[in-house]
Design a protein around this motif. Sequence first.
Motif, PDB file in Angstrom:
ATOM      1  N   TYR A  57     -36.712  56.101  81.264  1.00  0.00           N
ATOM      2  CA  TYR A  57     -36.791  57.793  81.596  1.00  0.00           C
ATOM      3  C   TYR A  57     -35.402  57.893  82.008  1.00  0.00           C
ATOM      4  N   ALA A  58     -34.817  58.822  81.600  1.00  0.00           N
ATOM      5  CA  ALA A  58     -33.818  59.836  82.324  1.00  0.00           C
ATOM      6  C   ALA A  58     -33.969  61.336  81.999  1.00  0.00           C
ATOM      7  N   GLY A  59     -33.835  62.023  83.100  1.00  0.00           N
ATOM      8  CA  GLY A  59     -34.085  63.313  82.948  1.00  0.00           C
ATOM      9  C   GLY A  59     -35.653  63.696  82.459  1.00  0.00           C
ATOM     10  N   GLN A  63     -35.592  57.615  77.063  1.00  0.00           N
ATOM     11  CA  GLN A  63     -33.990  57.536  76.273  1.00  0.00           C
ATOM     12  C   GLN A  63     -33.534  56.038  76.993  1.00  0.00           C
ATOM     13  N   SER A  64     -32.471  55.654  76.312  1.00  0.00           N
ATOM     14  CA  SER A  64     -32.026  54.281  76.970  1.00  0.00           C
ATOM     15  C   SER A  64     -31.493  54.581  78.562  1.00  0.00           C
ATOM     16  N   ALA A  90     -19.242  47.045  86.832  1.00  0.00           N
ATOM     17  CA  ALA A  90     -20.258  46.747  85.996  1.00  0.00           C
ATOM     18  C   ALA A  90     -20.797  47.681  84.885  1.00  0.00           C
ATOM     19  N   THR A  91     -20.355  48.870  85.168  1.00  0.00           N
ATOM     20  CA  THR A  91     -20.646  49.816  84.162  1.00  0.00           C
ATOM     21  C   THR A  91     -19.587  49.763  82.777  1.00  0.00           C
ATOM     22  N   ASP A  92     -18.398  49.226  83.183  1.00  0.00           N
ATOM     23  CA  ASP A  92     -17.608  48.744  82.037  1.00  0.00           C
ATOM     24  C   ASP A  92     -18.298  47.559  81.364  1.00  0.00           C
ATOM     25  N   ARG A 104     -22.496  56.468  78.999  1.00  0.00           N
ATOM     26  CA  ARG A 104     -22.000  55.846  80.290  1.00  0.00           C
ATOM     27  C   ARG A 104     -22.792  56.458  81.417  1.00  0.00           C
ATOM     28  N   ASP A 105     -23.173  57.718  81.303  1.00  0.00           N
ATOM     29  CA  ASP A 105     -23.967  58.717  82.422  1.00  0.00           C
ATOM     30  C   ASP A 105     -25.174  58.078  82.408  1.00  0.00           C
TER      31      ASP A 105
END
Length: 143
Positions: A57-59, A63-64, A90-92, A104-105
């Motif tokens: 969950y996001a928001g 979702q992914s 790590a994000t990259d 990315r967010d």
Amino acid sequence: MPISIQLSRGLLTVAGEREVFSRIADALLQVHGLGGNAFLAPTVIGHVDIYPEEHSYAGGKPQSLAVIEVKVPSVTFPDESVKSRFVKVATDIIDELKAGGHPRDRTFVNVTYAVDGAWGIAGKAYTNADLGRAIGAAAGQAS
């Protein structure tokens, strides 16, 4: 240094799921200038957990989602530049290994610190000073 990587199923390629942990673990050591340290390298441990997208969950919506959590001694990440480099790298890595359009967010990196003296390896509790000596000794052996 336990690393927990939580991913939605299908977020990474199959090959990405196999290599994400080793790449994140290597990044953790590299941003500290400790790649290959004989004391630290074996202490970078953890899991990659894959969840159905409908359980991520996001928001408030399914979702992914990618969550990278690192538990480290309190002397780790000594300044903002090391913290920022690790979060970016790590994000990259997630971006490089993703299978599709994961934004990315929705990649989160979180660091939790152990209390000084409460970092244990093989039944021994290490203070920050103990860890510094062990890391330094291992670096000296590699020379």
